[in-house]
Design an enzyme around this catalytic site. Structure first.
Site, PDB file in Angstrom:
ATOM      1  N   GLU A  11     -11.786  -6.124  -6.637  1.00 41.28           N
ATOM      2  CA  GLU A  11     -10.995  -7.126  -6.297  1.00 41.28           C
ATOM      3  C   GLU A  11     -10.791  -7.182  -4.796  1.00 41.28           C
ATOM      4  OE1 GLU A  11      -7.021  -6.306  -7.619  1.00 41.28           O
ATOM      5  OE2 GLU A  11      -7.429  -5.824  -9.528  1.00 41.28           O
ATOM      6  N   GLU A  59      -6.320   0.318 -11.479  1.00 35.80           N
ATOM      7  CA  GLU A  59      -5.733   1.006 -10.175  1.00 35.80           C
ATOM      8  C   GLU A  59      -4.729   2.328 -10.506  1.00 35.80           C
ATOM      9  OE1 GLU A  59      -5.776  -2.279  -6.662  1.00 35.80           O
ATOM     10  OE2 GLU A  59      -3.705  -1.880  -7.825  1.00 35.80           O
TER      11      GLU A  59
END
Length: 582
Positions: free
Chosen positions: A232, A158
């Site tokens: 995710e 991320e």
């Protein structure tokens, strides 16, 4: 095992179209004696892959070292996954977030003033390169190209939510390739961050917890071709101290999973099984207010903290059965649980008086941070002298994260970073007094710019406006309690105290340590650090993995930082993660 390829808009495995149906399972959050059980339940759910981060801070607790023993035996975990017929998505960081202490970055990086974490800062890259040089030789034999289970490897994590440094990301990509990683690489980001976190030529994937159509559309708009994948899918959430236990409706999560699979996307459940932040390993968030994460990482996942099947597991299994082949095998029953009430803790020893047995004091003109002391987790005890009698105001320029203040051993107050507290009024007796400040690292920030999170007393301390000097700083990592000497009898102690007791069991079984009536601290069974307890909640019981117990006599040690209303604890056969939102 067959090798994963990216061809057009699909994954292909062994030349055949393949959809990754994965679940997050962090080996470092699960007792190694339970790895095989959790992996089997992943396969029985219908998963063909498991996903795990690699925590740099545990594998490399000091520079130029590397640990892969006991619960950090990543090769053993990969072998067990392969034996279970599961593929693996490996996410080695160096940064992992994961609500993990410091996002997985080792604390010793912060001993370098001004270091730029997650950037092309040469000092940071030198440390990253050394980490990868030590990790990758253990991993490469388990790549699918070498017959192992690892299908793909993630670059960073991320990154688009943190910064925009293509030089740094390209460096990581090149280091992985130079280290022998010849399977597909991928990045993951939330929809709004895809452009900043992506690397040309590396597969982009997306993270979200709801609205799959919008998330996948954002990925396709960013990346015109390539497989669609949600790395995710947040099917639950984590809890923080002082909050409530967060739940996500199983039906809602299952419907979003079905929508994703119906769109042809690959998916990784975050989490399939959350596990536990054992010891001092929980992270924290700081979006203008510091919020530490609790010990449990149950995450309201399909497999609960003890590895038992939940209604969410069953709902997801029904969805997966519509999109893939689910094993036609009976599901296992819940693990055996132990219920033992009234375990007496008859021995005790004060923490302040035992500090010299737990760490070696370092003297200097100012308090030293944990990082300057070469310390990762735990507490630091700071001491100096107050010589001017009378009322005075103590002011602390930086507390990370919770300070208990004592004058000549008597409690004077508590200051919490979470409450933005920095000052305390005290009265110094005639003749002066010893000022002691016990500071707890409650978890380094794991997300955002706050990861530059140094611990302890991080600035000057003044009394009546005058800076205090002549400090001793004693690191108390509490990673070895064998030097403690316990006594029995006498009144129940008040203040930071270790309490010790023994209990008998016939055989190992999962259980939950209930510390009702206790205030705050940590607990160990047979030397295994269970984690933190705090009456603030929401968590009211600590999970005890069955393999931690042994037939016969077992030792329990509880650190209580304040006071307890009773000298007993209970081992319960059910969890209690606290109240939920109405």
């Amino acid at each position: 095992m067959p090798v994963l390829r990216i061809e057009g808009n699909e994954f292909r495995l062994g030349g055949e179209p393949f959809r990754i149906i994965s679940g997050g399972l962090h080996y470092f959050r699960v007792h190694p004696g339970q790895w095989r059980d959790r992996l089997r339940k992943a396969r029985l759910l219908g998963l063909n892959t498991v996903d795990t981060y690699v925590p740099w801070n545990l594998h490399q607790p000091r520079p130029r070292t590397f640990r892969s023993d006991d619960g950090l035996d990543l090769p053993a975990f990969l072998e067990l996954a392969q034996q279970e017929g599961l593929h693996v998505l490996l996410r080695p960081g160096p940064y992992i977030c994961a609500e993990w202490e410091g996002g997985g970055l080792p604390s010793w990086l912060l001993a370098t003033p001004g270091i730029g974490l997650r950037t092309a800062d040469p000092r940071y890259l030198e440390a990253v390169d050394d980490y990868l040089d030590r990790l990758l030789p253990l991993v490469v034999p388990y790549l699918a190209t070498n017959g192992g289970p690892v299908l793909a490897v993630q670059v960073e994590n991320e990154y688009g939510a943190y910064g925009e440094d293509p030089v740094y990301l390209t460096h990581l990509q090149e280091r992985l390739r130079q280290g022998g990683v010849d399977v597909p690489l991928f990045t993951c980001d939330q929809p709004a961050d895809l452009a900043r976190g992506s690397i040309p030529g590396v597969l982009s994937t997306v993270n979200f917890g709801s609205r799959p159509a919008q998330g996948l559309a954002a990925l396709r708009a960013h990346q015109g071709d390539g497989p669609l994948m949600c790395t995710e899918f947040w099917n639950g959430w984590f809890d923080r101290w002082g909050g409530v236990h967060v739940l996500r409706d199983a039906g809602s999560a299952a419907a979003d999973l079905d929508e994703m699979l119906s769109a042809g996307a690959s998916v990784n459940l975050y989490m399939f099984h959350g596990g536990t932040n054992f010891g001092f390993t929980n992270g924290a968030n700081d979006k203008h207010t510091y919020r530490p994460t609790i010990t449990s990482y149950d995450y309201d996942a399909p497999l609960d903290e003890a590895g038992d099947i939940t209604p969410k597991y069953l709902a997801f299994r029904d969805v997966l059965a519509r999109h893939t082949t689910v094993p036609d095998e009976p599901l296992p029953e819940p693990s055996k649980k132990l219920n033992l009430l009234g375990v007496r803790l008859t021995g005790n020893t004060p923490l302040l008086g035992s500090a010299g047995r737990l760490g070696e004091a370092v003297t200097g003109p100012r308090p030293l941070t944990m990082e300057e002391l070469g310390q990762d987790f735990g507490f630091v005890l700071y001491e100096t002298e107050l010589r001017e009698p009378g009322p005075t105001l103590l002011h602390f320029a930086g507390i990370a994260d919770r300070a208990q203040v004592f004058l000549d051993g008597a409690a004077a107050g508590v200051l919490e970073r979470e409450q933005h507290e920095a000052a305390l009024a005290v009265t110094v007796p005639d003749g002066g007094a010893t000022l002691a400040v016990l500071v707890e690292n409650q978890g380094r920030v794991n997300y955002g710019q706050g990861i530059h999170d140094r611990k302890g007393l991080t600035g000057a301390v003044t009394a009546g406006g005058t800076e205090l000097t002549g400090w001793s700083s004693t690191p108390l990592p509490l990673d070895d309690l064998s030097g403690l000497t316990f006594t029995t009898g006498g009144p129940q102690p008040v203040g930071p105290t270790f309490h010790r007791g023994e209990f008998e069991v016939e055989g190992p079984a999962d259980t939950y340590l209930d510390l009702t009536g206790w205030t705050k601290g940590n607990a160990w069974i047979n030397g295994f650090a269970l984690g933190r307890h705090w009456s603030r909640g929401p968590q009211r019981r600590l999970y005890v993995p069955g393999p931690v117990l042994r037939p016969g006599t077992n030792e329990l040690v509880v650190l209580e930082l304040h006071a307890t209303a009773r000298a007993t604890v209970d081992l319960r056969d059910t969890p209690d993660l606290g109240p939920t939102e109405e």
